[in-house]
Design a protein around this motif. Structure first.
Motif, short mmCIF file in Angstrom:
data_model
loop_
_atom_site.label_atom_id
_atom_site.label_comp_id
_atom_site.label_asym_id
_atom_site.label_seq_id
_atom_site.Cartn_x
_atom_site.Cartn_y
_atom_site.Cartn_z
N ILE A 122 0.39 9.65 -4.34
CA ILE A 122 0.39 8.26 -3.89
C ILE A 122 1.38 7.50 -4.76
CG2 ILE A 122 -0.96 6.16 -3.59
CD1 ILE A 122 -3.41 7.86 -3.09
N VAL A 156 3.12 8.77 4.78
CA VAL A 156 2.38 7.63 5.31
C VAL A 156 2.73 6.42 4.47
CG1 VAL A 156 0.10 6.60 5.70
CG2 VAL A 156 0.49 9.02 6.24
N ILE A 164 1.91 2.58 3.70
CA ILE A 164 0.89 1.55 3.86
C ILE A 164 1.54 0.21 3.58
CG2 ILE A 164 -1.34 0.69 3.05
CD1 ILE A 164 -1.98 3.57 2.17
N PHE A 206 -8.89 7.25 0.61
CA PHE A 206 -8.03 8.43 0.51
C PHE A 206 -8.89 9.66 0.27
CE2 PHE A 206 -5.61 4.82 -1.23
CZ PHE A 206 -4.51 4.84 -0.40
N VAL A 224 -5.17 10.08 4.52
CA VAL A 224 -5.47 8.65 4.47
C VAL A 224 -6.46 8.36 5.60
CG1 VAL A 224 -4.56 6.32 4.78
CG2 VAL A 224 -3.23 8.01 3.50
N ALA A 234 -1.55 13.29 4.99
CA ALA A 234 -0.72 12.48 4.10
C ALA A 234 -0.47 13.18 2.78
CB ALA A 234 -1.40 11.12 3.85
N VAL A 293 2.27 9.50 0.11
CA VAL A 293 1.87 8.15 0.54
C VAL A 293 2.67 7.13 -0.27
CG1 VAL A 293 -0.01 6.47 0.67
CG2 VAL A 293 -0.46 8.89 1.13
#
Length: 394
Positions: free
Chosen positions: A127, A150, A152, A214, A225, A235, A238
């Motif tokens: 992440i 992914v 966000i 997550f 995710v 994912a 991320v």
């Protein structure tokens, strides 16, 4: 003041705004000592290339430096890198650093910028956020190994990274709780077209969906995710791009207003001998008659110039027409002014290419203009913005 070599200006934040303030001071003849305090151990880099050329691997990291060797020499600053400011005493005119040293100052410039917002559970490996050169290099490495991302947040940063990731061949899904992201920043026409451009390039969207959490593996690496509607997305990589928070926690002096950044007057002055510039600065725009805090690269440079001039005693209010741009795929979108919900939107299609201009009028005046691949066509509108809003040229 210019010839007083005994003076010292401490700039807290080796950011674009901080470095530009130092350069502007020297251009204006400041002869005193300049100390630049930077949290990162390396000399500062410019941030716009991070989500594009650096992330894509098309630009060597060294070429993203804010200062060339020649400009570095002209600044003639004392650099305190790899240390953080932990306190400011406006009465004693001192900045405390985390290495237990204290810097006295005649003027201090707060240019500590912002930091990315995080999400609960966002400490899993895989992440990412994107703010520093190391962040960009880490994300590039991850996208080279794992071709699935992914994102966000469907703001400018999230969509710029989505565009770059598609160019790298990654599958990309963008998640945002807003069903109409960027509408308030770009207006309906450009915001809609930008999402259409991404969709045509294969980006998938999950709009109107929040993040439920997550899921990671036994090694603590993100794998999925989970959205607020229950959908689960693969994912392995991320990016969290949900906005930023001003870096003001170290400012513990009660004289300062640190709600939503460092509160300043129209001269970018927060207190006697205390100034702020860049993403962290919230100042009173003397023409628009409202407080603004702008997280865009052009503002960092322009506000730094204003701060330097006022340190030199010029007494010039900072009254810019806000301006920003975003580059996504082959498209450059530029906005001058402030688009608001009450403004009427008018589209002028151009004869050549896919460029167009949108104008936004409010209360009988031009409030903003947007140019999509139409930089030259935008210029007269920027002049009109200044004239109609009585903003002086800089």
């Amino acid at each position: 003041m210019a010839a007083d070599k005994r003076r010292r200006t401490v700039i807290v934040g080796a950011s674009a705004a901080g470095v530009a303030t130092a350069e502007a001071l020297r251009r204006l003849g400041y002869a005193g000592e300049i100390v630049i305090v930077g949290e990162e151990p390396e000399l500062p880099c410019d941030r716009p290339p991070l989500s594009k050329q650096i992330l894509q691997g098309a630009l060597e990291p060294a070429k993203a430096a804010l200062l060339s060797p020649q400009r570095y020499e002209r600044v003639a600053a004392t650099w305190r890198l790899g240390v953080s400011a932990v306190g400011l005493d406006t009465g004693r005119r001192e900045v405390a650093l985390d290495d237990d040293t204290v810097l006295g100052y005649d003027d201090v410039v707060i240019a500590t910028g912002v930091r990315p917002r995080s999400l609960p559970g966002g400490d899993l490996a895989g992440i990412h956020v994107l703010r520093t050169l190391d962040d960009a290099l880490a994300l590039h490495s991850a996208l080279t190994a794992q071709r699935r991302l992914v994102v966000i947040g469907a703001g400018f940063l999230g969509l710029e990274v989505a565009a770059t990731a598609r160019r790298l061949g990654a599958e990309v899904t963008v998640v945002d709780p807003d069903t109409e992201p960027l509408m308030s920043r770009l207006g309906r026409v450009a915001a809609t077209r930008l999402l259409e451009v991404h969709a045509a390039r294969g980006v998938e969207f999950r709009l109107g969906a929040g993040i439920g959490g997550f899921e990671g593996d036994a090694a603590g690496t993100v794998r999925r995710v989970v959205l607020s509607d229950g959908e689960s997305l693969d994912a392995p990589v991320v990016l969290v791009a949900i906005g930023c928070v001003p870096n003001v926690e170290w400012l513990n002096d009660p004289v300062l207003d640190v709600s939503n950044g460092v509160g300043c007057d129209e001269y970018c002055r927060a207190a006697q001998g205390v100034w702020a510039a860049g993403d962290v600065a919230r100042w009173r725009h003397p023409v628009l008659n409202r407080s603004l805090r702008i997280e865009h690269r052009i503002n960092a440079s322009e506000q730094a110039n204003a701060v330097a001039a006022n340190i030199m005693g010029r007494g010039i209010p900072y009254a810019p027409i806000p301006f920003f741009w975003t580059d996504q795929y082959e498209n450059k979108v530029q906005v001058a002014g402030i688009i608001n919900d009450a403004a009427s939107e008018k589209v002028l299609e151009l004869d050549q290419g896919n460029g167009f201009v949108c104008t936004y009028h409010s209360e009988g005046r031009l409030a903003a203009v947007l140019a999509w691949n139409a930089a030259k066509a935008m210029m007269p509108y920027r002049q009109q913005l200044r004239a109609e809003n009585q903003v002086p040229s800089t």
